[in-house]
Design a protein around this motif. Structure first.
Motif, short mmCIF file in Angstrom:
data_model
loop_
_atom_site.label_atom_id
_atom_site.label_comp_id
_atom_site.label_asym_id
_atom_site.label_seq_id
_atom_site.Cartn_x
_atom_site.Cartn_y
_atom_site.Cartn_z
N HIS A 232 -55.18 43.39 -37.87
CA HIS A 232 -53.84 43.09 -38.34
C HIS A 232 -53.05 44.38 -38.59
O HIS A 232 -53.57 45.31 -39.21
N CYS A 233 -51.80 44.40 -38.12
CA CYS A 233 -50.92 45.55 -38.42
C CYS A 233 -49.90 45.13 -39.46
O CYS A 233 -49.06 44.25 -39.21
N GLU A 234 -49.97 45.76 -40.59
CA GLU A 234 -49.07 45.44 -41.70
C GLU A 234 -47.63 45.88 -41.38
O GLU A 234 -46.68 45.34 -41.93
N HIS A 235 -47.48 46.81 -40.42
CA HIS A 235 -46.14 47.33 -40.13
C HIS A 235 -45.33 46.39 -39.24
O HIS A 235 -44.22 45.99 -39.58
N CYS A 236 -45.90 46.01 -38.06
CA CYS A 236 -45.12 45.18 -37.13
C CYS A 236 -45.60 43.74 -37.11
O CYS A 236 -45.07 42.92 -36.36
N LEU A 237 -46.63 43.43 -37.90
CA LEU A 237 -47.19 42.08 -38.04
C LEU A 237 -47.96 41.63 -36.78
O LEU A 237 -48.25 40.45 -36.61
N TYR A 238 -48.26 42.58 -35.91
CA TYR A 238 -49.14 42.30 -34.76
C TYR A 238 -50.51 41.88 -35.30
O TYR A 238 -50.99 42.37 -36.32
N ARG A 239 -51.14 40.94 -34.63
CA ARG A 239 -52.54 40.63 -34.96
C ARG A 239 -53.27 40.18 -33.71
O ARG A 239 -52.67 39.66 -32.77
N SER A 252 -55.66 52.05 -33.49
CA SER A 252 -54.33 51.91 -34.10
C SER A 252 -53.66 50.68 -33.47
O SER A 252 -54.18 50.13 -32.49
N CYS A 253 -52.53 50.29 -34.02
CA CYS A 253 -51.86 49.08 -33.53
C CYS A 253 -51.40 49.28 -32.09
O CYS A 253 -50.65 50.23 -31.81
N PRO A 254 -51.81 48.43 -31.15
CA PRO A 254 -51.39 48.58 -29.76
C PRO A 254 -49.89 48.40 -29.59
O PRO A 254 -49.31 48.79 -28.58
N ASN A 255 -49.25 47.86 -30.60
CA ASN A 255 -47.83 47.54 -30.53
C ASN A 255 -46.95 48.65 -31.07
O ASN A 255 -45.91 48.97 -30.49
N CYS A 256 -47.37 49.26 -32.20
CA CYS A 256 -46.48 50.22 -32.87
C CYS A 256 -47.21 51.49 -33.32
O CYS A 256 -46.61 52.35 -33.95
N ASP A 257 -48.52 51.56 -33.06
CA ASP A 257 -49.30 52.76 -33.35
C ASP A 257 -49.60 53.01 -34.83
O ASP A 257 -50.18 54.03 -35.18
ZN LIG Z 1 -48.05 47.36 -35.38
#
Ligand SMILES: [Zn+2]
Ligand SMILES: C[S@@+](CC[C@H](N)C(=O)[O-])C[C@H]1O[C@@H](n2cnc3c(N)ncnc32)[C@H](O)[C@@H]1O
Length: 366
Positions: A232-239, A252-257
């Motif tokens: 889960h990415c708390e920054h962009c809410l990717y999961r 790291s988040c594949p969406n926003c790093d």
């Molecule tokens: Zn993210």
């Protein structure tokens, strides 16, 4: 005070006194109890040989008395002598029979078997889980009221109680559901038992699940296969979810790093069986005080996509600095873009979809 719940009349302590020396009774749990009666009716329609019901922590006896009024062969258990007296009084008042036992239910469940067992403790049910798998033949009903540990808001307590990593995300109630089911599946697996969720629902105050027990090493292995991790990415809410017991989190988040948080092992499978849920809805009857609420909840549960995990539209729109449009319009756009979508019972602005967070953003752009 006197209360009427379902088809029975009860004497219960005044509301608010339950936290002290009084026998516990919480009128707010009427929905939980109405659903229990409906689930047991639907289950008995499917499995006509089930007869015996253990109200494992009976307190006022409300669950046991309601089950006895519905034709179940009932045993009511509590460690507390005052609870046992009140439970007996409530059975007698309704001219119903039941076996009333003052005992530690963990001991009772090692001595005896019941077709249906209902665990409704204060806080976590885990101290009763091993015994429950020993003493339940068919259907195990479990309430957990320790929502802060379950959803990761009280992290250490959650780790200790459930032997897993819970994370405090915006889908906290669903995190609680998946943490509880993970712990129960791992507990059942120790005895070659596969607990299959028939109905599960959550509020801010509790998680409730109804588990049909299947036996054998092969089915227990399959149940364990439904455990895994949520990244889960708390920054962009990717999961994203990953099945299996060995976590392989992205660095790291594949969406926003930004950094990724890992929760698990949690249960990644279906928390409800939609066909069974619809038979439960048919078993809700007028005398239930929460009949309308129960029917609405079951309708939402039956239509809820089974994919983990849900989104909150307000949370997403805030993150994207957009105003939140009407839910129906928002969900229609997602659906028109070719994604599966459903509302969820976790709240009026919550939904599930097969779309990723970026796909949701693109599909719902003004
Ligand atoms: Zn993210
Ligand atoms: C939350 S209350 C039960 C509420 C009740 N089922 C209802 O629907 O209103 C929990 C009850 O569990 C009982 N209890 C606690 N530990 C127990 C144990 N080891 N064995 C049996 N009962 C226990 C308490 O005395 C208390 O009455």
């Amino acid at each position: 005070m006197n209360v009427r719940e379902g088809a029975v009349d009860l004497v219960v302590p005044e509301q608010g006194e339950g936290a002290g020396d009084e026998v516990f009774f919480n009128p707010v749990q009427e929905l939980n109890r109405d659903l229990t009666v409906a689930v047991m009716r639907a289950y008995r329609d499917r499995e006509p040989r089930v007869e015996t019901y253990l109200d494992a922590m009976t307190a006022s006896g409300v669950r046991g008395v309601r089950a006895a009024a519905d034709g179940w062969d009932v045993t009511c258990c509590d460690v507390d002598a005052d609870a046992i007296d009140l439970c007996q009084e409530n059975l007698t008042r309704n001219d119903l029979d039941g076996d009333v036992r003052q005992r530690d239910v963990n001991a009772l469940l090692h001595d005896d078997y019941f077709d249906v067992v209902d665990l409704d403790p204060f806080g976590t049910p885990i101290p009763f889980a091993d015994a429950a798998f020993q003493g339940t033949r068919n259907l195990l009903c479990v309430t957990a009221t320790d929502t802060a540990p379950l959803c990761g808001a009280h992290f250490e307590s959650g780790v200790r109680s459930y032997s897993t990593i819970p994370r405090n995300t915006e889908y906290h109630a669903e995190m609680g559901v998946r943490v509880l089911l993970s712990a129960l599946i791992r507990t059942g697996a120790r005895y070659d038992i596969a607990p299959r969720p028939l109905v599960t629902h959550a509020t801010n105050h509790y998680v409730r699940t109804y588990l049909e027990l299947d036996r054998g090493a092969t089915v227990a292995n399959k149940a364990v296969d439904e455990l895994g991790y949520i990244y889960h990415c708390e920054h962009c809410l990717y999961r994203e979810n990953e099945a299996g017991l060995i976590a392989d989190a992205p660095s790291s988040c594949p969406n926003c790093d930004h950094g990724i948080e890992t929760a698990g092992p949690v249960f990644l499978g279906s928390t409800c069986n939609p066909e069974f849920v619809s038979t439960v809805a048919d078993s809700v009857t007028e005398e239930m005080g929460t009949a309308d609420k129960a029917t609405d909840l079951l309708e939402t549960l039956g239509a809820e996509l089974s994919v983990p995990t849900h989104y909150d539209q307000h949370r997403l729109c805030k993150r994207w600095t957009r105003s939140a449009p009407a839910m129906d319009d928002f969900l229609d756009k997602l659906s028109e873009a070719g994604h599966d979508v459903s509302r969820t019972h976790y709240g009026g602005t919550t939904f599930k979809t097969t779309a990723t967070v970026d796909e949701i953003r693109a599909a719902t752009a003004e």
